[in-house]
Design an enzyme around this catalytic site. Structure first.
Site, short mmCIF file in Angstrom:
data_model
loop_
_atom_site.label_atom_id
_atom_site.label_comp_id
_atom_site.label_asym_id
_atom_site.label_seq_id
_atom_site.Cartn_x
_atom_site.Cartn_y
_atom_site.Cartn_z
N ARG A 62 25.00 77.01 10.03
CA ARG A 62 25.99 77.29 8.79
C ARG A 62 24.71 77.92 7.91
O ARG A 62 25.11 78.67 6.69
CB ARG A 62 26.70 76.10 8.10
CG ARG A 62 27.76 76.68 7.09
CD ARG A 62 28.95 75.51 6.94
NE ARG A 62 28.54 74.09 7.23
CZ ARG A 62 27.83 73.32 6.69
NH1 ARG A 62 27.21 73.63 5.73
NH2 ARG A 62 27.69 72.10 7.23
N TYR A 116 43.92 96.37 -1.56
CA TYR A 116 44.52 95.48 -0.36
C TYR A 116 45.44 94.42 -1.12
O TYR A 116 45.06 93.73 -1.61
CB TYR A 116 43.34 95.21 0.56
CG TYR A 116 43.75 94.30 1.80
CD1 TYR A 116 44.52 94.63 2.65
CD2 TYR A 116 43.58 92.85 1.80
CE1 TYR A 116 45.01 94.01 3.51
CE2 TYR A 116 43.93 92.30 2.79
CZ TYR A 116 44.76 92.57 3.90
OH TYR A 116 45.12 91.96 4.81
N ASP A 181 35.12 97.65 -2.79
CA ASP A 181 35.59 97.70 -1.70
C ASP A 181 35.40 99.23 -0.82
O ASP A 181 36.25 99.88 -1.06
CB ASP A 181 37.13 97.02 -1.52
CG ASP A 181 37.69 96.76 -0.17
OD1 ASP A 181 37.13 97.25 0.79
OD2 ASP A 181 38.27 95.60 -0.14
N LYS A 206 37.71 96.27 10.50
CA LYS A 206 38.07 97.58 10.43
C LYS A 206 37.03 98.45 11.00
O LYS A 206 36.89 98.33 12.30
CB LYS A 206 38.72 98.02 9.16
CG LYS A 206 39.41 96.84 8.12
CD LYS A 206 40.59 96.48 8.76
CE LYS A 206 41.53 95.38 8.16
NZ LYS A 206 41.69 95.40 6.62
C1 LIG Z 1 41.86 94.40 5.63
C2 LIG Z 1 41.27 94.54 4.23
C3 LIG Z 1 40.76 93.59 3.53
C4 LIG Z 1 40.76 92.11 4.06
O1 LIG Z 1 39.74 91.84 5.25
P1 LIG Z 1 40.11 90.87 6.42
O2 LIG Z 1 38.77 91.13 7.43
O3 LIG Z 1 41.43 91.10 6.94
O4 LIG Z 1 40.09 89.38 5.65
C5 LIG Z 1 40.11 93.74 2.30
N1 LIG Z 1 39.96 94.95 1.96
C6 LIG Z 1 40.51 96.11 2.45
C7 LIG Z 1 40.43 97.42 1.89
C8 LIG Z 1 41.11 96.00 3.76
O5 LIG Z 1 41.82 96.80 4.63
#
Ligand SMILES: *Cc1c(COP(=O)(O)O)cnc(C)c1O
Length: 385
Positions: A62, A116, A181, A206
């Site tokens: 961890r 998101y 982001d 992603k």
């Molecule tokens: C999917 C997504 C998230 C969240 O990510 P997870 O890996 O699903 O927790 C945050 N920001 C954006 C722009 C996303 O597309």
């Protein structure tokens, strides 16, 4: 400094040849044996007081993991930051950023919609004890208070692909750290740290992973913020599994070629959609990319039901093309009025273009849009809703 394409393949792997290895080692250890508990105690103390990566073995998984650390090193190189800290998901990464600021007594956040859906919900619900003020980019400076800990933007934003001028936004933030982001653009198209962002967040689930088979999140930032994040991660436990770290490092190697190939197909599909009378507004960002959003004139659900090659699924950034209806899925958790006011209408579809042949993709989309037209007498939804 080597080109981004070169770094994508080599960063985080520089020592492998000297180790006589080609693939990075996958270390699944949960604990690290040591016969010297005094030295271990010193490593625990050093980590607890500074949050710096431990020198020598990690003590416990961890605290740190060598495979995940390779991914962190590589992502930091691609984003041009001192370091990066990986988490179990994008949402765990965002949560940790908020907690770092909460721990400093800074509970107020200024944010720009759309974000998101779940990020929007995390802020709107105040589940972590934060309070959010939603503004347009022009309203950021006026919304900042003494207890503001973060300014949060997404560009291009999920799902409308709206863009914000990062340099202008960073200027408006003054001393308050700007969190960007960068999930949609990836460092291939945009490096927010070069435009004034202190914190760059990814849902690694992603494009970084890129194959729809690994969930993760990562924050690229300066060493000071990285230390706070490591302390939060150690204490709250939202660690990335080492196998996920391995797969994410592997994903980075092909990130530039995947993003460029998918972006070329996306640009072609955008041109065809823009010329198509069955389609209303088509959203595509100036910086390009592999994400498209478009409004259909008839029933968006019929298009989702009609595709056969394209995968009808939420998420994005995979090798296959995915399509989803934000108002039903990715942004369902956002209140209807907030969705509408940030441009997420009921006829909007979001498509993540993958690596299939572009003619095959167009044929599938064209057919699904035609089904929509044929059944439109039955399924037509009122123009004004
Ligand atoms: C999917 C997504 C998230 C969240 O990510 P997870 O890996 O699903 O927790 C945050 N920001 C954006 C722009 C996303 O597309």
């Amino acid at each position: 400094m080597p080109h981004l394409d070169t770094q994508a393949v080599h960063a985080g792997r520089e020592d492998l040849a000297d180790l006589g290895l080609h693939a990075p080692p996958l270390d699944l250890s949960t604990t690290y044996p040591s016969r010297d508990s005094r030295a271990e105690a010193a490593r625990v103390d050093a980590f607890a007081s500074t949050g710096a990566r431990p020198e020598g073995p990690p003590v416990y998984a961890r605290l740190d993991n060598p495979t995940t650390a390779r991914f962190e090193t590589a992502l930091a190189a691609l984003e041009g930051t001192d370091g990066a800290v990986a988490f179990a998901s994008g949402m765990a990464a965002l949560t940790a950023c908020l907690q770092v600021r909460l721990a400093a007594g800074l509970r107020h956040v200024v944010a720009v919609r759309p974000l998101y859906g779940c990020s929007d919900h995390l802020l709107t619900s105040g589940l972590l004890g934060t309070e959010v003020t939603w503004v347009d980019p022009a309203g950021i400076a006026d919304a900042i208070r003494p207890e503001t800990g973060l300014v949060i933007v997404e560009t291009p934003a999920n799902p409308t692909l709206a863009e914000v001028d990062l340099r202008a936004v960073a200027y408006s933030c003054g001393e308050v750290p700007l969190l960007v982001d960068n999930t949609f653009a990836t460092p291939v198209l945009q490096r927010p740290s070069e435009q004034g962002a202190r914190i760059v967040l990814h849902s690694a689930t992603k494009y970084l992973g890129g194959h729809g088979d690994v969930m993760g999140g990562v924050v690229a930032c300066d060493e000071d913020f990285a230390r706070r994040l490591r302390q939060i991660r150690f204490t709250t436990g939202g660690v990335l599994h080492p196998l996920a770290g391995y797969l994410l490092l592997r994903g980075l190697a092909t990130l530039p070629v995947r993003v460029r190939a998918a972006s070329a197909s996306a640009a072609e599909l955008v041109a065809r959609l823009r010329a198509d009378p069955r389609v209303g507004r088509v959203h595509y960002p100036k910086i390009g990319g592999a994400m498209i959003a478009f409004e259909v004139r008839d029933d968006p659900h019929a298009v989702i039901a009609g595709v056969r090659l394209i995968t009808p699924a939420v998420s994005l950034g995979s090798v296959d093309t995915l399509i989803q209806h934000p108002a039903s899925i990715s942004h369902r958790i956002v209140a209807e009025s907030d969705r509408r006011s940030s441009g997420v209408g009921d006829r909007l579809l979001r498509m993540s273009v993958g690596l299939e042949n572009v003619e095959d993709l167009w044929n599938d989309l064209d057919r699904a849009l035609a089904i929509d037209r044929k059944t439109s007498n039955l399924t037509r939804i009122p123009r004004k809703i």
